[in-house]
Write a protein that holds these residues in place. Structure first.
Motif, PDB file in Angstrom:
ATOM      1  N   ARG A  31       0.320  -1.022  -0.138  1.00 28.51           N
ATOM      2  CA  ARG A  31       0.037   0.500   0.400  1.00 28.51           C
ATOM      3  C   ARG A  31       0.812   1.159  -0.359  1.00 28.51           C
ATOM      4  N   GLU A  32       2.496   0.941   1.116  1.00 25.48           N
ATOM      5  CA  GLU A  32       2.820   2.432   0.711  1.00 25.48           C
ATOM      6  C   GLU A  32       3.445   2.740  -0.262  1.00 25.48           C
ATOM      7  N   ASP A  33       3.041   1.945  -1.236  1.00 25.82           N
ATOM      8  CA  ASP A  33       3.777   2.211  -2.169  1.00 25.82           C
ATOM      9  C   ASP A  33       3.189   2.910  -3.718  1.00 25.82           C
ATOM     10  N   ALA A  34       1.897   3.367  -2.876  1.00 26.53           N
ATOM     11  CA  ALA A  34       0.658   4.098  -3.830  1.00 26.53           C
ATOM     12  C   ALA A  34       0.349   3.535  -4.926  1.00 26.53           C
ATOM     13  N   MET A  35      -0.085   2.111  -5.041  1.00 29.06           N
ATOM     14  CA  MET A  35       0.204   1.637  -6.694  1.00 29.06           C
ATOM     15  C   MET A  35      -1.844   0.855  -6.527  1.00 29.06           C
ATOM     16  N   GLY A  36      -2.452   1.168  -5.271  1.00 28.69           N
ATOM     17  CA  GLY A  36      -3.756   0.758  -5.182  1.00 28.69           C
ATOM     18  C   GLY A  36      -4.221  -0.581  -5.438  1.00 28.69           C
ATOM     19  N   PHE A  37      -2.737  -1.609  -5.296  1.00 28.99           N
ATOM     20  CA  PHE A  37      -2.619  -2.884  -5.321  1.00 28.99           C
ATOM     21  C   PHE A  37      -1.456  -3.579  -4.825  1.00 28.99           C
ATOM     22  N   SER A  38      -1.530  -4.676  -4.180  1.00 26.72           N
ATOM     23  CA  SER A  38      -0.068  -5.278  -3.511  1.00 26.72           C
ATOM     24  C   SER A  38      -0.032  -6.470  -4.985  1.00 26.72           C
ATOM     25  N   PHE A  39       1.949  -6.771  -4.400  1.00 28.73           N
ATOM     26  CA  PHE A  39       2.293  -7.670  -5.789  1.00 28.73           C
ATOM     27  C   PHE A  39       3.260  -8.256  -4.851  1.00 28.73           C
ATOM     28  N   HIS A  40       3.365  -9.225  -4.812  1.00 33.54           N
ATOM     29  CA  HIS A  40       3.952 -10.506  -4.047  1.00 33.54           C
ATOM     30  C   HIS A  40       3.963 -12.030  -5.058  1.00 33.54           C
ATOM     31  N   GLU A  41       5.338 -12.672  -4.529  1.00 35.58           N
ATOM     32  CA  GLU A  41       5.833 -13.763  -5.147  1.00 35.58           C
ATOM     33  C   GLU A  41       5.887 -15.186  -3.559  1.00 35.58           C
ATOM     34  N   THR A  42       4.923 -15.698  -4.656  1.00 36.71           N
ATOM     35  CA  THR A  42       4.802 -16.526  -2.422  1.00 36.71           C
ATOM     36  C   THR A  42       4.864 -17.933  -2.810  1.00 36.71           C
ATOM     37  N   THR A  43       5.400 -18.608  -2.476  1.00 35.57           N
ATOM     38  CA  THR A  43       5.454 -19.799  -2.906  1.00 35.57           C
ATOM     39  C   THR A  43       4.856 -20.782  -1.610  1.00 35.57           C
ATOM     40  N   ILE A  44       3.523 -21.753  -1.502  1.00 35.43           N
ATOM     41  CA  ILE A  44       3.138 -22.758  -0.933  1.00 35.43           C
ATOM     42  C   ILE A  44       4.036 -23.888  -1.104  1.00 35.43           C
ATOM     43  N   PHE A  45       4.641 -24.573   0.051  1.00 32.48           N
ATOM     44  CA  PHE A  45       5.528 -25.292   0.514  1.00 32.48           C
ATOM     45  C   PHE A  45       4.946 -26.980   0.522  1.00 32.48           C
ATOM     46  N   ALA A  46       5.953 -27.907  -0.376  1.00 32.19           N
ATOM     47  CA  ALA A  46       4.888 -28.918  -0.429  1.00 32.19           C
ATOM     48  C   ALA A  46       4.114 -29.700   0.329  1.00 32.19           C
ATOM     49  N   GLY A  47       3.091 -30.838   0.338  1.00 31.72           N
ATOM     50  CA  GLY A  47       2.612 -31.062   1.546  1.00 31.72           C
ATOM     51  C   GLY A  47       1.992 -30.490   2.491  1.00 31.72           C
ATOM     52  N   THR A  48       1.539 -29.286   2.308  1.00 32.08           N
ATOM     53  CA  THR A  48       1.007 -28.029   2.674  1.00 32.08           C
ATOM     54  C   THR A  48      -0.788 -28.104   2.226  1.00 32.08           C
ATOM     55  N   GLU A  49      -1.592 -28.205   3.490  1.00 35.92           N
ATOM     56  CA  GLU A  49      -2.954 -27.875   3.303  1.00 35.92           C
ATOM     57  C   GLU A  49      -3.329 -26.183   3.782  1.00 35.92           C
ATOM     58  N   THR A  50      -3.769 -25.257   3.201  1.00 36.56           N
ATOM     59  CA  THR A  50      -3.515 -23.954   3.862  1.00 36.56           C
ATOM     60  C   THR A  50      -5.470 -23.314   3.026  1.00 36.56           C
ATOM     61  N   TYR A  51      -6.088 -22.666   4.917  1.00 37.01           N
ATOM     62  CA  TYR A  51      -7.620 -22.691   4.457  1.00 37.01           C
ATOM     63  C   TYR A  51      -7.831 -21.093   4.032  1.00 37.01           C
ATOM     64  N   ILE A  52      -7.748 -20.718   3.315  1.00 41.44           N
ATOM     65  CA  ILE A  52      -7.337 -19.099   2.781  1.00 41.44           C
ATOM     66  C   ILE A  52      -9.632 -18.502   2.776  1.00 41.44           C
ATOM     67  N   HIS A  53      -9.971 -17.577   3.362  1.00 43.81           N
ATOM     68  CA  HIS A  53     -11.475 -16.572   3.079  1.00 43.81           C
ATOM     69  C   HIS A  53     -10.909 -15.223   2.968  1.00 43.81           C
ATOM     70  N   TYR A  54     -10.305 -14.836   1.442  1.00 46.82           N
ATOM     71  CA  TYR A  54     -10.360 -13.400   1.559  1.00 46.82           C
ATOM     72  C   TYR A  54     -11.470 -12.545   1.783  1.00 46.82           C
ATOM     73  N   ILE A  55     -11.861 -12.484   2.944  1.00 44.51           N
ATOM     74  CA  ILE A  55     -13.296 -11.501   2.973  1.00 44.51           C
ATOM     75  C   ILE A  55     -13.280 -10.616   2.788  1.00 44.51           C
ATOM     76  N   ASN A  56     -11.587  -9.817   2.657  1.00 45.95           N
ATOM     77  CA  ASN A  56     -11.036  -7.860   2.915  1.00 45.95           C
ATOM     78  C   ASN A  56     -10.572  -7.873   1.450  1.00 45.95           C
ATOM     79  N   HIS A  57     -10.399  -8.632   1.061  1.00 40.19           N
ATOM     80  CA  HIS A  57      -9.660  -8.636  -0.944  1.00 40.19           C
ATOM     81  C   HIS A  57      -9.989  -9.204  -1.965  1.00 40.19           C
ATOM     82  N   LEU A  58      -9.427  -8.998  -2.759  1.00 43.26           N
ATOM     83  CA  LEU A  58      -9.671  -9.494  -3.727  1.00 43.26           C
ATOM     84  C   LEU A  58      -8.601  -9.868  -4.530  1.00 43.26           C
ATOM     85  N   GLU A  59      -8.239 -11.778  -4.511  1.00 37.20           N
ATOM     86  CA  GLU A  59      -6.807 -11.671  -5.127  1.00 37.20           C
ATOM     87  C   GLU A  59      -6.606 -12.414  -7.027  1.00 37.20           C
ATOM     88  N   ALA A  60      -5.958 -11.673  -7.436  1.00 36.92           N
ATOM     89  CA  ALA A  60      -5.426 -12.836  -8.678  1.00 36.92           C
ATOM     90  C   ALA A  60      -4.490 -13.820  -8.361  1.00 36.92           C
TER      91      ALA A  60
END
Length: 130
Positions: A31-60
């Motif tokens: 947000r501090e970069d003032a682009m109107g969105f954030s941009f990330h590189e994320t690694t999800i590690f093998a053998g894991t399961e993550t529950y996600i529910h982004y009620i406050n954000h849209l994600e692509a």
């Protein structure tokens, strides 16, 4: 112009790790970069399961490596994720993200994250307002 390299982010406050060790998110734009969105590189590690529910954000998300699946808990559908797959959470879908091989994902959030967010009990990032 903003130019950042992954090597410059690793080990800084923009290198955010899940408390359970399931993922690491390198946050190139916030947000501090003032682009109107954030941009990330994320690694999800093998053998894991993550529950996600982004009620406050849209994600692509665009996969640039690895293998896994996303299970849409709204529809019951499961979609394979491999290099070249994009998915967008345009309806705040509750989902499980599973990695069979380390998943390397490029992610965009709207509204932009501030940088320190991690998933809460409901699988969401908090909405931090000014």
């Amino acid at each position: 112009m903003i130019v950042r390299r992954l090597q410059e982010i690793i080990g800084t406050e923009r290198d955010v790790k899940a408390e359970n060790g399931h993922w690491v998110s390198r946050r190139f734009l916030l947000r501090e970069d003032a682009m109107g969105f954030s941009f990330h590189e994320t690694t999800i590690f093998a053998g894991t399961e993550t529950y996600i529910h982004y009620i406050n954000h849209l994600e692509a998300v665009y996969c640039v490596g690895g293998e896994g699946e996303i299970e849409d808990l709204e529809t019951g559908q499961t979609h394979k994720i491999t290099d070249g797959t994009m998915y967008a959470l345009n309806q705040h879908e509750r989902h499980y993200l599973r990695a069979t091989k380390d998943l390397r994902l490029i992610c965009v959030f709207n509204p932009a994250l501030t940088g320190n967010e991690v998933h809460d009990r409901e699988g969401a990032y908090p909405l931090i307002e000014d």
